[in-house]
Design a protein around this motif. Structure first.
Motif, mmCIF file in Angstrom:
data_model
loop_
_atom_site.group_PDB
_atom_site.id
_atom_site.type_symbol
_atom_site.label_atom_id
_atom_site.label_comp_id
_atom_site.label_asym_id
_atom_site.label_seq_id
_atom_site.Cartn_x
_atom_site.Cartn_y
_atom_site.Cartn_z
ATOM 1 N N THR A 1 46.701 27.172 34.331
ATOM 2 C CA THR A 1 46.944 26.217 33.439
ATOM 3 C C THR A 1 48.256 26.204 32.549
ATOM 4 O O THR A 1 48.929 25.630 32.130
ATOM 5 C CB THR A 1 45.825 25.490 32.718
ATOM 6 N N ALA A 2 47.792 27.537 31.845
ATOM 7 C CA ALA A 2 48.765 28.040 30.970
ATOM 8 C C ALA A 2 50.195 28.425 31.479
ATOM 9 O O ALA A 2 51.247 27.790 30.752
ATOM 10 C CB ALA A 2 48.370 29.348 29.940
ATOM 11 N N ALA A 3 50.318 28.881 32.573
ATOM 12 C CA ALA A 3 51.695 29.137 33.392
ATOM 13 C C ALA A 3 52.426 27.861 33.583
ATOM 14 O O ALA A 3 53.593 27.843 33.545
ATOM 15 C CB ALA A 3 51.370 29.988 34.423
ATOM 16 N N CYS A 4 51.585 26.750 34.256
ATOM 17 C CA CYS A 4 52.114 25.401 34.436
ATOM 18 C C CYS A 4 52.697 24.901 33.437
ATOM 19 O O CYS A 4 53.619 24.224 33.228
ATOM 20 C CB CYS A 4 51.129 24.549 35.341
ATOM 21 N N ASN A 5 51.762 24.985 31.974
ATOM 22 C CA ASN A 5 52.246 24.463 30.883
ATOM 23 C C ASN A 5 53.690 25.080 30.396
ATOM 24 O O ASN A 5 54.511 24.301 29.665
ATOM 25 C CB ASN A 5 51.022 24.363 29.946
ATOM 26 N N TYR A 6 53.815 26.265 30.581
ATOM 27 C CA TYR A 6 55.000 26.893 30.021
ATOM 28 C C TYR A 6 56.123 26.680 31.027
ATOM 29 O O TYR A 6 57.231 26.163 30.551
ATOM 30 C CB TYR A 6 54.591 28.527 30.210
ATOM 31 N N ALA A 7 55.947 26.538 32.349
ATOM 32 C CA ALA A 7 57.010 25.988 33.440
ATOM 33 C C ALA A 7 57.351 24.669 33.215
ATOM 34 O O ALA A 7 58.653 24.485 33.085
ATOM 35 C CB ALA A 7 56.356 26.173 34.818
ATOM 36 N N ALA A 8 56.385 23.635 32.826
ATOM 37 C CA ALA A 8 56.607 22.471 32.440
ATOM 38 C C ALA A 8 57.702 22.226 31.322
ATOM 39 O O ALA A 8 58.648 21.483 31.253
ATOM 40 C CB ALA A 8 55.449 21.513 32.611
ATOM 41 N N ASP A 9 57.491 23.224 30.223
ATOM 42 C CA ASP A 9 58.358 22.820 29.038
ATOM 43 C C ASP A 9 59.762 23.612 29.298
ATOM 44 O O ASP A 9 60.702 23.159 28.770
ATOM 45 C CB ASP A 9 57.628 23.787 28.115
ATOM 46 N N ARG A 10 59.693 24.753 30.015
ATOM 47 C CA ARG A 10 61.037 25.444 30.492
ATOM 48 C C ARG A 10 61.808 24.840 31.768
ATOM 49 O O ARG A 10 62.976 24.719 31.681
ATOM 50 C CB ARG A 10 60.855 26.945 30.534
ATOM 51 N N TYR A 11 61.421 24.727 32.536
ATOM 52 C CA TYR A 11 61.746 23.990 33.967
ATOM 53 C C TYR A 11 61.668 22.406 34.312
ATOM 54 O O TYR A 11 62.124 22.058 35.469
ATOM 55 C CB TYR A 11 61.367 25.170 35.079
ATOM 56 N N GLY A 12 60.648 21.797 33.749
ATOM 57 C CA GLY A 12 60.165 20.539 34.028
ATOM 58 C C GLY A 12 58.838 20.471 34.706
ATOM 59 O O GLY A 12 58.115 19.464 34.782
ATOM 60 N N SER A 13 58.704 21.600 35.482
ATOM 61 C CA SER A 13 57.466 21.706 36.301
ATOM 62 C C SER A 13 57.211 22.840 37.288
ATOM 63 O O SER A 13 58.396 23.621 37.591
ATOM 64 C CB SER A 13 57.194 20.483 37.306
ATOM 65 N N MET A 14 56.215 23.384 37.507
ATOM 66 C CA MET A 14 55.802 24.694 38.142
ATOM 67 C C MET A 14 56.617 24.403 39.668
ATOM 68 O O MET A 14 57.132 25.445 40.424
ATOM 69 C CB MET A 14 54.532 25.007 38.384
ATOM 70 N N LYS B 1 46.361 17.046 34.624
ATOM 71 C CA LYS B 1 46.253 15.711 34.880
ATOM 72 C C LYS B 1 45.901 15.141 33.760
ATOM 73 O O LYS B 1 46.603 14.236 33.243
ATOM 74 C CB LYS B 1 45.530 15.162 36.177
ATOM 75 N N GLU B 2 44.894 15.495 33.166
ATOM 76 C CA GLU B 2 44.013 14.996 31.844
ATOM 77 C C GLU B 2 45.124 15.271 30.618
ATOM 78 O O GLU B 2 45.140 14.462 29.644
ATOM 79 C CB GLU B 2 42.644 15.779 31.727
ATOM 80 N N LYS B 3 45.821 16.483 30.817
ATOM 81 C CA LYS B 3 46.648 17.023 29.620
ATOM 82 C C LYS B 3 47.996 16.296 29.823
ATOM 83 O O LYS B 3 48.722 16.503 28.969
ATOM 84 C CB LYS B 3 46.561 18.232 29.247
ATOM 85 N N GLY B 4 48.400 15.902 30.858
ATOM 86 C CA GLY B 4 49.735 15.275 31.237
ATOM 87 C C GLY B 4 50.764 16.254 31.446
ATOM 88 O O GLY B 4 51.953 16.238 31.340
ATOM 89 N N ILE B 5 50.035 17.542 32.185
ATOM 90 C CA ILE B 5 51.247 18.540 32.591
ATOM 91 C C ILE B 5 51.285 18.287 33.991
ATOM 92 O O ILE B 5 50.627 18.157 34.871
ATOM 93 C CB ILE B 5 50.431 20.024 32.397
ATOM 94 N N PRO B 6 52.757 18.284 34.363
ATOM 95 C CA PRO B 6 53.374 18.034 35.806
ATOM 96 C C PRO B 6 52.927 19.044 36.553
ATOM 97 O O PRO B 6 52.855 20.430 36.054
ATOM 98 C CB PRO B 6 54.742 17.800 35.828
ATOM 99 N N GLY B 7 52.812 19.046 37.991
ATOM 100 C CA GLY B 7 52.848 20.226 38.884
ATOM 101 C C GLY B 7 52.005 19.784 40.165
ATOM 102 O O GLY B 7 51.088 18.678 40.145
#
Length: 251
Positions: free
Chosen positions: A231-244, A161-167
């Protein structure tokens, strides 16, 4: 006394005769006094030897004028000296007043500078105190999480939430159970990644290159760390799929 030899004398009255005789006697006495003053038969005096009264009066008048001028000069000199003394005193008084004013101004400036410095030091101390209080408050209020799957997911969600990563909690939990069964030390040694020498690790089975590329600041660099792995996996999923939340199988 012989009768004076005056024509018609015998026809004068007695009173007139006495007057004429007196005048003649007075004239003779005056002549005798002029010829022999003081009864000195050897001395001779002329009219030119008599004192010149007008010359004496003129000399006295000149002396009086000179005395008056001298007094006037003395008076003028005394007045000038008094004026110079007054000017000197006035200048000294003005200089003393200016010196006193400068001293007062310097003292006021020094006092103002000291007060400003003291105020600045107080402000710095107060700011430091407030900062220390905030740090203590933040430390006291720092959120704690249980050391289990629920706590790991919730801590990761706060960082995201602090970094703006969805999930969402549900999307993360669902993929963790499928990938590792909730075991933070899980590792895949048989799939293609393992065959390529980069086995999948951790709760969400992240390979080392992906973990390093999508690592999130503030988390551990250990791929087995539960919060860092999620957190790293969710950051990757947000970049590739939009969100975990959009991942429903191997990714």
């Amino acid at each position: 006394m012989p009768l004076p030899n005056i024509p018609g004398y015998n026809r004068l009255t007695k009173t007139h005769k006495y007057s004429a005789a007196g005048i003649a006697a007075a004239g003779a006495a005056a002549i005798a006094f002029a010829v022999v003053p003081g009864g000195d038969a050897g001395a001779k005096t002329t009219a030119q030897d008599l004192p010149n009264k007008p010359v004496a009066l003129t000399s006295q008048k000149a002396d009086a004028q000179a005395h008056h001028e001298a007094l006037a000069k003395q008076s003028a000199l005394a007045a000038k000296q008094a004026k110079d003394e007054a000017a000197k005193k006035a200048a000294a008084k003005k200089a003393a007043a200016e010196a006193a004013a400068k001293k007062a101004a310097d003292e006021a400036a020094a006092k103002k500078a000291a007060e400003a410095k003291a105020a600045k030091e107080r402000a710095a101390k107060q700011a430091a105190s407030r900062s220390a209080t905030r740090i203590e408050t933040v430390a006291a209020e720092k959120k704690t999480y249980p050391d289990n799957l629920d706590g790991w997911i919730r801590e990761s969600l706060d960082i995201m939430k602090e970094k703006g990563i969805p999930g969402s909690y549900e999307g993360i939990h669902r993929n963790i159970i499928r990938e590792s069964g909730g075991n933070p030390r899980a590792i895949n040694n048989w799939d293609i990644n393992a065959q390529n020498g980069v086995p999948s690790k951790g709760l969400l089975q992240v390979i080392a290159p992906t973990f390093q590329a999508y690592h999130v600041d503030g988390t551990s660099w250990d791929p087995y760390d539960p919060v860092a792995n999620i957190t790293a996996a969710c950051n990757y999923a947000a970049d590739r799929y939009g969100s975990m939340d959009n991942v429903n199988g191997p990714y």
